[in-house]
Design an enzyme around this catalytic site. Structure first.
Site, PDB file in Angstrom:
ATOM      1  N   ASN A   1      42.528  45.024  36.550  1.00 11.90           N
ATOM      2  CA  ASN A   1      43.760  45.201  37.323  1.00 11.90           C
ATOM      3  C   ASN A   1      44.891  44.546  36.527  1.00 11.90           C
ATOM      4  OD1 ASN A   1      45.841  45.181  39.180  1.00 11.90           O
ATOM      5  ND2 ASN A   1      44.854  43.703  40.562  1.00 11.90           N
TER       6      ASN A   1
ATOM      7  N   LYS B   1      47.980  44.571  37.086  1.00 10.93           N
ATOM      8  CA  LYS B   1      49.114  44.144  37.930  1.00 10.93           C
ATOM      9  C   LYS B   1      50.419  44.618  37.284  1.00 10.93           C
ATOM     10  CE  LYS B   1      46.223  40.490  39.729  1.00 10.93           C
ATOM     11  NZ  LYS B   1      46.099  39.171  40.311  1.00 10.93           N
TER      12      LYS B   1
ATOM     13  N   HIS C   1      44.785  44.836  48.164  1.00 10.90           N
ATOM     14  CA  HIS C   1      44.861  43.639  47.317  1.00 10.90           C
ATOM     15  C   HIS C   1      45.671  42.556  48.045  1.00 10.90           C
ATOM     16  CE1 HIS C   1      45.639  40.893  44.042  1.00 10.90           C
ATOM     17  NE2 HIS C   1      44.632  41.473  43.411  1.00 10.90           N
TER      18      HIS C   1
ATOM     19  N   GLU D   1      47.764  40.519  47.066  1.00 11.48           N
ATOM     20  CA  GLU D   1      49.194  40.453  46.714  1.00 11.48           C
ATOM     21  C   GLU D   1      49.999  41.470  47.518  1.00 11.48           C
ATOM     22  OE1 GLU D   1      48.607  40.671  42.473  1.00 11.48           O
ATOM     23  OE2 GLU D   1      47.710  38.674  42.534  1.00 11.48           O
TER      24      GLU D   1
ATOM     25  N   GLU E   1      37.681  39.078  46.935  1.00  8.05           N
ATOM     26  CA  GLU E   1      38.545  38.228  46.123  1.00  8.05           C
ATOM     27  C   GLU E   1      39.091  37.077  46.968  1.00  8.05           C
ATOM     28  OE1 GLU E   1      40.222  40.610  42.553  1.00  8.05           O
ATOM     29  OE2 GLU E   1      41.554  40.900  44.246  1.00  8.05           O
TER      30      GLU E   1
ATOM     31  N   GLY F   1      44.096  34.171  39.896  1.00 10.28           N
ATOM     32  CA  GLY F   1      45.136  33.743  38.973  1.00 10.28           C
ATOM     33  C   GLY F   1      45.301  32.235  38.887  1.00 10.28           C
TER      34      GLY F   1
ATOM     35  N   SER G   1      39.761  34.965  38.823  1.00 10.20           N
ATOM     36  CA  SER G   1      39.567  34.176  37.595  1.00 10.20           C
ATOM     37  C   SER G   1      38.247  34.486  36.871  1.00 10.20           C
ATOM     38  CB  SER G   1      39.694  32.676  37.884  1.00 10.20           C
ATOM     39  OG  SER G   1      40.977  32.391  38.433  1.00 10.20           O
TER      40      SER G   1
HETATM   41  P1  PGA Z   1      42.614  37.133  38.195  1.00 10.42           P
HETATM   42  O1  PGA Z   1      43.037  38.294  39.224  1.00 10.42           O
HETATM   43  O2  PGA Z   1      41.417  37.633  37.445  1.00 10.42           O
HETATM   44  O3  PGA Z   1      43.823  36.973  37.302  1.00 10.42           O
HETATM   45  O4  PGA Z   1      42.308  35.922  39.002  1.00 10.42           O
HETATM   46  C1  PGA Z   1      42.076  39.004  39.964  1.00 10.42           C
HETATM   47  C2  PGA Z   1      42.739  40.012  40.869  1.00 10.42           C
HETATM   48  O5  PGA Z   1      43.742  39.690  41.529  1.00 10.42           O
HETATM   49  O6  PGA Z   1      42.299  41.185  40.969  1.00 10.42           O
END
Ligand code: PGA
Length: 259
Positions: free
Chosen positions: A10, A12, A102, A104, A174, A180, A220
């Site tokens: 992803n 983003k 997601h 976000e 997640e 992140g 992560s």
């Molecule tokens: P990350 O993001 O690997 O940077 O923690 C995962 C995600 O939000 O899909």
């Protein structure tokens, strides 16, 4: 176990279409160098909308062993919805997967389970596969309510979707506190919730559907922790943010089985 692991990057809101072309070229080379075997894991890139056409042209032209998808979809079919991108547009660009739910988008765009459910149905209607994300914030984890919270989300997100479609889709667990942040859930934490999600699917549908649905862990994930996470029976892949922006790192994640 017949589920093929799925590793999805992803991106983003990173990479313009020129950056996307160079990342996908590098990824193709890195996968080849790592001896990537598509029968052992599926590799997917999920770039921003503006990159998808370039990614499609490159992957098809160079016959790279990659699928691609989109990070969002409109719940509407077409018409006066300024700024939105429809399912038919994404299907026409060869997208196999579309992410919905997601954290976000839930957090910054107020997306509810009801909307996530409507989007999942749109994705299926257009012949693509949803990657439905779920997961708890830190305070819910601290209160010990993470399983209940996540299973509740998934139950609402799957409402009205039939067993045959659920069997083919992807769920990404997640935990928000691990996205992140460099803070990874332990492999046992991932297994606890991925196992509970599979059990919920068995309760809502049946055992065969639960055995078939693929459940990813995200938060992560990197080359250094992917092997341990993937050793758990109910973890069928990873949704990878930051580490998917580096071809070498993502290739290591995709070829976790070779370690
Ligand atoms: P990350 O993001 O690997 O940077 O923690 C995962 C995600 O939000 O899909």
């Amino acid at each position: 176990m017949s589920r093929t692991p799925i590793m999805a990057g992803n991106w983003k809101m990173n990479m313009d279409h020129l950056g996307a072309v160079s990342l996908v070229q590098d990824l193709g080379k890195a996968l080849e160098d790592a001896g990537y075997d598509p029968a052992r894991s599926e590799a997917v890139v999920i770039p921003p909308f503006t990159d998808i056409r370039s990614v499609q042209t490159l992957v098809e032209g160079d016959k790279l062993p990659l699928a691609w998808g989109a990070q969002d979809i409109s719940a509407h079919e077409d018409g006066a919805y300024t700024g939105e991108v429809s399912g038919s547009m994404l299907a026409k660009l060869g997208c196999s997967y579309v992410v919905t739910g997601h954290s976000e988008r839930r957090e910054y765009h107020g997306e509810t389970d009801e909307l996530v459910n409507a989007k999942a149905k749109k994705i299926i209607e257009h012949g693509m596969t949803p990657i439905i994300c779920c997961g708890e914030p830190l305070e819910v984890r601290k209160a010990g309510k993470h399983v209940e919270h996540t299973v509740g989300q998934i139950t609402a997100d799957l409402a009205g979707i039939d067993a045959a479609d659920v069997a083919k889709l992807v769920i990404a667990y997640e935990p928000i506190w691990a996205i992140g942040t460099g803070e990874t859930a332990t492999a046992d934490d991932a297994q606890e919730v991925c196992g509970a999600i599979r059990k919920a699917v068995a309760d809502l549908y049946d055992e065969a559907t639960a055995e078939s649905v693929r459940i990813q862990y995200g938060g992560s994930v990197k080359a250094g922790n992917v092997v341990e996470i993937m050793s758990k029976p109910d973890v069928d892949g990873a949704l990878v943010g930051g580490a998917s922006l580096k071809a070498g790192d993502f290739a290591q994640i995709v070829t976790f089985y070779a370690k």
